[in-house]
Design a protein around this motif. Structure first.
Motif, PDB file in Angstrom:
ATOM      1  N   LEU A  43       0.890  -1.325   0.087  1.00 17.70           N
ATOM      2  CA  LEU A  43      -0.058  -0.035   0.072  1.00 17.70           C
ATOM      3  C   LEU A  43       0.986   1.193   0.111  1.00 17.70           C
ATOM      4  CD1 LEU A  43      -3.050   0.936   0.060  1.00 17.70           C
ATOM      5  CD2 LEU A  43      -2.604   0.901   2.765  1.00 17.70           C
ATOM      6  N   SER A  44       1.907   1.265   0.933  1.00 24.50           N
ATOM      7  CA  SER A  44       2.660   2.448   0.933  1.00 24.50           C
ATOM      8  C   SER A  44       3.224   2.685  -0.635  1.00 24.50           C
ATOM      9  CB  SER A  44       3.931   2.122   1.805  1.00 24.50           C
ATOM     10  OG  SER A  44       4.549   0.943   1.447  1.00 24.50           O
ATOM     11  N   PHE A  46       1.862   2.087  -3.286  1.00 22.78           N
ATOM     12  CA  PHE A  46       0.961   2.783  -4.065  1.00 22.78           C
ATOM     13  C   PHE A  46       0.608   4.320  -3.832  1.00 22.78           C
ATOM     14  CE2 PHE A  46      -3.886   3.779  -4.507  1.00 22.78           C
ATOM     15  CZ  PHE A  46      -4.013   3.201  -5.780  1.00 22.78           C
ATOM     16  N   VAL A  47       0.651   4.644  -2.454  1.00 23.81           N
ATOM     17  CA  VAL A  47       0.544   5.924  -1.940  1.00 23.81           C
ATOM     18  C   VAL A  47       1.758   6.901  -2.454  1.00 23.81           C
ATOM     19  CG1 VAL A  47       0.328   7.451   0.171  1.00 23.81           C
ATOM     20  CG2 VAL A  47      -0.821   5.150  -0.147  1.00 23.81           C
ATOM     21  N   MET A  48       2.726   6.145  -2.473  1.00 24.27           N
ATOM     22  CA  MET A  48       4.084   7.078  -2.724  1.00 24.27           C
ATOM     23  C   MET A  48       3.971   7.480  -4.186  1.00 24.27           C
ATOM     24  SD  MET A  48       6.619   8.530  -1.258  1.00 24.27           S
ATOM     25  CE  MET A  48       7.302   9.925  -2.167  1.00 24.27           C
ATOM     26  N   THR A  49       3.591   6.355  -5.099  1.00 26.38           N
ATOM     27  CA  THR A  49       3.639   6.602  -6.727  1.00 26.38           C
ATOM     28  C   THR A  49       2.692   7.900  -6.681  1.00 26.38           C
ATOM     29  OG1 THR A  49       3.639   4.291  -6.796  1.00 26.38           O
ATOM     30  CG2 THR A  49       3.137   5.636  -8.589  1.00 26.38           C
ATOM     31  N   ALA A  50       1.329   7.903  -6.014  1.00 27.13           N
ATOM     32  CA  ALA A  50       0.490   8.834  -6.097  1.00 27.13           C
ATOM     33  C   ALA A  50       1.046  10.168  -5.706  1.00 27.13           C
ATOM     34  CB  ALA A  50      -0.853   8.384  -5.433  1.00 27.13           C
ATOM     35  N   LEU A  51       1.786  10.203  -4.516  1.00 29.38           N
ATOM     36  CA  LEU A  51       2.251  11.456  -4.160  1.00 29.38           C
ATOM     37  C   LEU A  51       3.193  11.807  -5.053  1.00 29.38           C
ATOM     38  CD1 LEU A  51       2.884  10.930  -0.162  1.00 29.38           C
ATOM     39  CD2 LEU A  51       0.819  12.299  -1.269  1.00 29.38           C
ATOM     40  N   PHE A  52       4.162  11.090  -5.374  1.00 30.52           N
ATOM     41  CA  PHE A  52       5.231  11.463  -6.359  1.00 30.52           C
ATOM     42  C   PHE A  52       4.628  11.797  -7.853  1.00 30.52           C
ATOM     43  CE2 PHE A  52       9.161  10.890  -8.701  1.00 30.52           C
ATOM     44  CZ  PHE A  52      10.097  11.242  -7.800  1.00 30.52           C
ATOM     45  N   THR A  53       3.494  11.352  -8.140  1.00 29.32           N
ATOM     46  CA  THR A  53       2.976  11.783  -9.368  1.00 29.32           C
ATOM     47  C   THR A  53       2.313  13.167  -9.221  1.00 29.32           C
ATOM     48  OG1 THR A  53       2.131   9.532  -9.856  1.00 29.32           O
ATOM     49  CG2 THR A  53       1.094  11.199 -11.027  1.00 29.32           C
ATOM     50  N   GLY A  54       1.842  13.392  -7.948  1.00 28.26           N
ATOM     51  CA  GLY A  54       1.289  14.805  -7.618  1.00 28.26           C
ATOM     52  C   GLY A  54       2.366  15.682  -7.533  1.00 28.26           C
ATOM     53  N   TYR A  89      12.220   4.614  -6.968  1.00 27.28           N
ATOM     54  CA  TYR A  89      10.916   3.687  -6.631  1.00 27.28           C
ATOM     55  C   TYR A  89      10.752   2.690  -7.869  1.00 27.28           C
ATOM     56  CZ  TYR A  89      10.240   7.355  -3.271  1.00 27.28           C
ATOM     57  OH  TYR A  89      10.420   8.010  -2.276  1.00 27.28           O
ATOM     58  N   ILE A  95       5.720   4.430 -13.569  1.00 29.24           N
ATOM     59  CA  ILE A  95       4.183   4.324 -13.467  1.00 29.24           C
ATOM     60  C   ILE A  95       3.964   6.128 -13.472  1.00 29.24           C
ATOM     61  CG2 ILE A  95       2.039   4.400 -12.523  1.00 29.24           C
ATOM     62  CD1 ILE A  95       2.961   1.544 -11.778  1.00 29.24           C
ATOM     63  N   THR A 218       9.494   2.555   1.183  1.00 28.53           N
ATOM     64  CA  THR A 218       8.952   2.669  -0.127  1.00 28.53           C
ATOM     65  C   THR A 218      10.323   2.707  -1.079  1.00 28.53           C
ATOM     66  OG1 THR A 218       8.889   5.055   0.257  1.00 28.53           O
ATOM     67  CG2 THR A 218       6.835   3.920   0.202  1.00 28.53           C
TER      68      THR A 218
END
Lengths: 225, 296
Positions: A43-44, A46-54, A89, A95, A218
């Motif tokens: 899960l972490s 997944f969250v880090m990828t979203a944050l990194f994308t942001g 990552y 991604i 992560t």
């Protein structure tokens, strides 16, 4: 076989072991998974990828609006996010590499949706190549040795941007945004502009943030964990 | 009434009108409109139609009560794109074999076809960009989520996008805090050179990333504590969707969606089969050509 202290000796050794076909993955360094160490994607990640994308969305948008060159993304600092993201990552960074430009281009208006979608393979490849190189050649993301600097400069700033600029300028040509005769000029301008911006931003991020990232769960020693 | 109508509301990624007639449309219909307007200009070569398309999109801005002053932000980009395309098609022309030369700048001839084609490409880009800006100026993050879920994207993907947009907002807030802290300490970035500004911007990444890493841990622990599962089904049962239940799609929305898609299909069909929107069929193109060549 270790790289020498001077840059020239290092280059010599680097090409030497390419030519002799030796195992260049010999020094795993920070990427080595220790005995008993369990690393699983979770899960972490997944969250880090979203944050990194942001983060990429903001950096990409800011770069496009601050230096408004439109769809010619010279001086685009977002490329550093792609390279560094894939070093830290792995596949998750990959991604992020192709998703955030679509969003940031749409928000900043720097490239239309069809062009952004066509950029996807180039964005993915220009991020992944340096993540692969760092793992393959056992380079340290904290840029401790000359070989780490060489690897980031060569793979992260030059090769990745050759791929990105090559793909990007071809996309622009296919969409008729540049003429066939202008292809080479746009490619060179894009390559130099992006390489400089991504090298400056990438070095700062790797040098100062890597020590923190590497302590987190992560951080991916492999491609997914 | 008019004043409250043009009032803009801050979202994570920009500004949207506080009230707008476009909100009566379901987010999926707005998303389909975005896809249609985001691809249609690719099939249009004639400058008149491209220009009409731009006017229609600007009309949509007005209809949706989007404050047109927000477009000022994109003006530098539009100008630089114009300059770039003009220079590209002037110094690296297409159709060099044609004999129609508008003027000569030193040893560089300005070919008519190349210039007109460059102008058409510019109009096409502006059409596409405006369509994109319109979508993000009339849709909140939750509208984007509902649209993505309505087209059947897996929960993981839509959740990822929502987390991404949220994190972009967090990142911008952090960025603002760091900038204010710098200004409070007396730093004036206005006097920095271009290189200095690039270096300075790079240095922002250090505290921003450190904060993001901390937030990642917090969010991950929070989701774990809540027992969040990133999947479309929980124990084999389809996940309940609160947002979609609040925004039901109705017959009128379906009609709009079908209308948008049909319009797109017809226009693309006309261009692909009959070249209706080809540049050589443009009255403007032919008028200028006749003026330059004197009808020869």
């Amino acid at each position: 076989l270790k790289p020498g202290k001077t840059f020239k000796t290092f280059i010599f050794y680097r090409f030497l072991y390419f030519s002799e076909g030796e195992d260049i993955t010999m020094a795993k360094g920070v990427w080595e998974i220790k005995e008993g160490e369990i690393r699983r994607p979770g899960l972490s990640h997944f969250v880090m990828t979203a944050l990194f994308t942001g983060i990429g969305v903001v950096v990409g948008t800011f770069g496009s609006l601050a230096i408004p060159l439109g769809y010619v993304t010279a001086f685009w600092p977002g490329q550093a996010i792609q390279s560094v993201g894939c070093i830290w990552y792995g596949g998750w960074g990959g991604i992020a590499s192709f998703i955030f430009p679509i969003i940031s281009n749409a928000i900043s208006g720097s490239a239309p949706l069809p062009v952004s979608l066509a950029y996807i393979p180039g964005n993915l490849a220009q991020g992944l190549i340096v993540g692969w190189a760092f793992r393959q050649f056992g380079n340290d993301p904290r840029l401790l040795k000359s070989s780490d600097w060489f690897s980031f400069t060569f793979w992260g700033a030059i090769i990745s941007n050759v791929i990105g600029a090559g793909w990007g300028s071809t996309v622009l040509r296919l969409f008729g945004l540049i003429t066939p005769d202008a292809h080479l000029t746009v490619f060179v301008g894009w390559l130099i502009g992006n390489a400089v911006a991504s090298w400056i931003l990438g070095v700062i991020m790797l040098k100062f943030v890597s020590p923190i990232v590497m302590k987190t769960k992560t951080f991916c020693k492999g491609y997914w964990a | 009434m008019k004043k409250s109508g043009t009032k803009m509301q801050k979202t994570i990624i920009g500004f949207v009108p506080a009230q707008s007639p476009i909100y009566a449309l379901h987010p999926l219909a707005r998303f389909v409109l975005y896809i249609v307007t985001g691809f249609l200009p690719l099939f249009i070569q004639t400058p008149e139609i491209s220009f009409a398309f731009i006017v229609i999109v600007l009309g949509l801005f007005v209809y949706a009560r989007v404050n047109l002053r927000t477009l000022k932000l994109y003006l530098p980009m539009m100008v630089t794109v114009f300059v770039f395309i003009t220079l590209t098609y002037f110094f690296f022309p297409i159709a060099k074999e044609e004999s129609v030369i508008v003027f000569k700048l030193g040893k560089f001839p300005c070919y008519y076809k190349s210039s007109m084609w460059g102008f058409c490409i510019y109009l096409r880009i502006i059409s596409l960009v405006l369509a994109s800006i319109f979508y993000f100026s009339t849709n909140r993050e939750r509208d984007i989520m509902v649209a993505l879920r309505s087209i059947g994207l897996p929960f993981a993907v839509s959740y990822f996008v929502s987390l991404t947009l949220r994190s972009a907002g967090i990142f911008m807030e952090d960025y603002q805090i760091i900038r204010e802290a710098e200004q409070a300490r007396g730093l004036n970035t206005a006097n920095l050179s271009f290189g200095g500004k690039v270096k300075h911007f790079s240095m922002y990444m250090v505290p921003l990333f450190t904060l993001s890493i901390r937030r990642c841990d917090e969010i991950s622990v929070g989701l774990f504590a809540k027992g969040t599962e990133i999947s479309s089904k929980i124990n084999g049962v389809k996940r309940a969707d609160y947002l979609r239940s609040k925004m039901q799609i109705n017959g009128r929305d379906y009609a709009y969606i079908v209308g948008f898609i049909a319009l797109f299909a017809v226009l693309v069909y006309l261009q692909v089969t009959a070249n209706v929107f080809n540049i050589v069929k443009s009255p403007l193109y032919n008028h200028f050509l006749n003026t330059i060549t004197g009808g020869r």
